[in-house]
Motif scaffolding. Structure first.
Motif, short mmCIF file in Angstrom:
data_model
loop_
_atom_site.label_atom_id
_atom_site.label_comp_id
_atom_site.label_asym_id
_atom_site.label_seq_id
_atom_site.Cartn_x
_atom_site.Cartn_y
_atom_site.Cartn_z
N PRO A 4 -29.29 42.09 -25.60
CA PRO A 4 -29.56 41.51 -26.94
C PRO A 4 -28.29 40.98 -27.59
N VAL A 5 -28.41 39.80 -28.20
CA VAL A 5 -27.28 39.15 -28.87
C VAL A 5 -27.72 38.83 -30.29
N GLU A 6 -26.94 39.28 -31.28
CA GLU A 6 -27.19 38.99 -32.69
C GLU A 6 -26.13 38.03 -33.19
N VAL A 7 -26.55 36.93 -33.80
CA VAL A 7 -25.62 35.92 -34.30
C VAL A 7 -25.70 35.95 -35.83
N PHE A 8 -24.53 36.14 -36.48
CA PHE A 8 -24.47 36.23 -37.95
C PHE A 8 -23.63 35.08 -38.50
N ASN A 9 -24.15 34.52 -39.61
CA ASN A 9 -23.45 33.45 -40.30
C ASN A 9 -22.65 34.07 -41.45
N ALA A 10 -21.31 34.01 -41.30
CA ALA A 10 -20.43 34.57 -42.34
C ALA A 10 -19.85 33.47 -43.20
N THR A 11 -20.51 32.28 -43.25
CA THR A 11 -20.05 31.16 -44.08
C THR A 11 -21.17 30.77 -45.04
N SER A 12 -20.88 29.76 -45.85
CA SER A 12 -21.87 29.24 -46.81
C SER A 12 -22.66 28.07 -46.24
N VAL A 13 -22.43 27.76 -44.99
CA VAL A 13 -23.12 26.64 -44.34
C VAL A 13 -24.50 27.11 -43.91
N THR A 14 -25.54 26.42 -44.36
CA THR A 14 -26.90 26.83 -44.04
C THR A 14 -27.25 26.43 -42.60
N GLY A 15 -27.96 27.34 -41.90
CA GLY A 15 -28.45 27.03 -40.55
C GLY A 15 -27.42 27.17 -39.47
N LEU A 16 -26.24 27.69 -39.78
CA LEU A 16 -25.17 27.78 -38.78
C LEU A 16 -25.53 28.81 -37.70
N ALA A 17 -26.09 29.94 -38.11
CA ALA A 17 -26.43 30.97 -37.14
C ALA A 17 -27.58 30.53 -36.23
N GLY A 18 -28.58 29.80 -36.82
CA GLY A 18 -29.71 29.32 -36.02
C GLY A 18 -29.25 28.37 -34.93
N GLY A 19 -28.33 27.48 -35.29
CA GLY A 19 -27.84 26.53 -34.28
C GLY A 19 -27.08 27.23 -33.17
N ALA A 20 -26.28 28.26 -33.52
CA ALA A 20 -25.53 28.98 -32.49
C ALA A 20 -26.49 29.76 -31.59
N ALA A 21 -27.56 30.31 -32.16
CA ALA A 21 -28.54 31.04 -31.35
C ALA A 21 -29.23 30.11 -30.35
N ALA A 22 -29.51 28.89 -30.79
CA ALA A 22 -30.13 27.92 -29.88
C ALA A 22 -29.19 27.58 -28.71
N ARG A 23 -27.90 27.48 -28.97
CA ARG A 23 -26.94 27.19 -27.91
C ARG A 23 -26.89 28.33 -26.88
N LEU A 24 -27.01 29.56 -27.37
CA LEU A 24 -26.99 30.71 -26.44
C LEU A 24 -28.24 30.73 -25.57
N GLU A 25 -29.39 30.39 -26.17
CA GLU A 25 -30.61 30.34 -25.38
C GLU A 25 -30.53 29.24 -24.32
N THR A 26 -29.91 28.14 -24.70
CA THR A 26 -29.72 27.07 -23.70
C THR A 26 -28.83 27.54 -22.57
N ALA A 27 -27.84 28.40 -22.86
CA ALA A 27 -26.93 28.92 -21.83
C ALA A 27 -27.58 29.97 -20.95
N GLY A 28 -28.80 30.42 -21.29
CA GLY A 28 -29.50 31.38 -20.44
C GLY A 28 -29.78 32.72 -21.06
N PHE A 29 -29.26 32.97 -22.26
CA PHE A 29 -29.53 34.26 -22.90
C PHE A 29 -31.00 34.30 -23.36
N SER A 30 -31.66 35.42 -23.10
CA SER A 30 -33.11 35.52 -23.38
C SER A 30 -33.45 36.33 -24.62
N ASP A 31 -32.52 37.11 -25.14
CA ASP A 31 -32.80 37.97 -26.30
C ASP A 31 -31.78 37.68 -27.39
N VAL A 32 -32.02 36.63 -28.20
CA VAL A 32 -31.06 36.19 -29.21
C VAL A 32 -31.75 36.20 -30.58
N ALA A 33 -31.01 36.72 -31.58
CA ALA A 33 -31.52 36.74 -32.97
C ALA A 33 -30.45 36.20 -33.89
#
Length: 204
Positions: free
Chosen positions: A118-147
């Motif tokens: 399991p991989v948890e991605v947290f956005n520690a900035t004020s930019v909206t949607g930053l964590a969602g975009g990073a999670a999508a990149r991890l899923e593209t790389a092959g990770f199956s359990d990303v939040a």
């Protein structure tokens, strides 16, 4: 004996002359006749000695100047043992194979990342949607359990990927490579898997 008692008639030898010696006598010897035997010895003796030395030097048995080859007697039994008997096949000697160099131990293969962790991605900035975009990149790389979610702690200066045990180090490095993050750290905050904290330096 007196002259009157001499029974023989007088002759010429009975007359004593005062002129000089009469009868047979030897003439005085010359100087050469006295020294020639010594001259012969001085000349002939060196010649004879030189000839004798020359003859002896030519005789190989005395000089020893030639290298004599001394052959040890050969024991008939040993000579018979060395020669193979007729009719008996001689086994050829087996060729000696060169020793193969010792093989160097192969390095242990690097463990593969566990993409099911399991991989948890947290956005520690004020930019909206930053964590969602990073999670999508991890899923593209092959990770199956990303939040994805927002970071509730102190804002970090730079993005980092945290892992809780040494077993997850390779998996955390794979997640960091997929997101372009250079900092990978061992932390108790990622006890249940991989934690990604996105800072202001993250390039979406």
């Amino acid at each position: 004996m007196r002259s009157g008692d001499y029974p023989y008639p007088a002759d010429d030898f009975d007359q004593v002359s005062t002129v000089g010696p009469r009868g047979a006598h030897r003439a005085p010897r010359s100087r050469w006749s006295r020294w020639w035997p010594f001259a012969v010895v001085l000349v002939v003796l060196p010649v004879v000695a030189f000839g004798l030395v020359t003859w002896l030097s030519d005789w190989r048995g005395l000089t020893g100047t030639d290298d004599a080859v001394i052959t040890a007697p050969v024991d008939p039994e040993e000579e018979a043992a060395e020669e193979p008997e007729e009719g008996v096949p001689v086994e050829p000697e087996e060729p000696v194979e060169p020793e193969e160099p010792a093989e160097e131990p192969e390095p242990e293969p690097e463990p593969e990342p566990d993409l099911t962790r399991p991989v948890e991605v947290f956005n520690a900035t004020s930019v909206t949607g930053l964590a969602g975009g990073a999670a999508a990149r991890l899923e593209t790389a092959g990770f199956s359990d990303v939040a994805a979610g927002n970071w509730s702690g102190a804002r970090p200066e730079a993005s980092s990927v945290l892992y809780g045990s040494e077993e997850d180090r390779v998996t955390a490095q794979a997640a960091a490579d997929a997101l372009g993050i250079g900092a990978v750290e061992l932390s108790a905050e990622a006890a249940d898997g991989i934690v990604v904290v996105l800072g202001g330096d993250y390039q979406a």
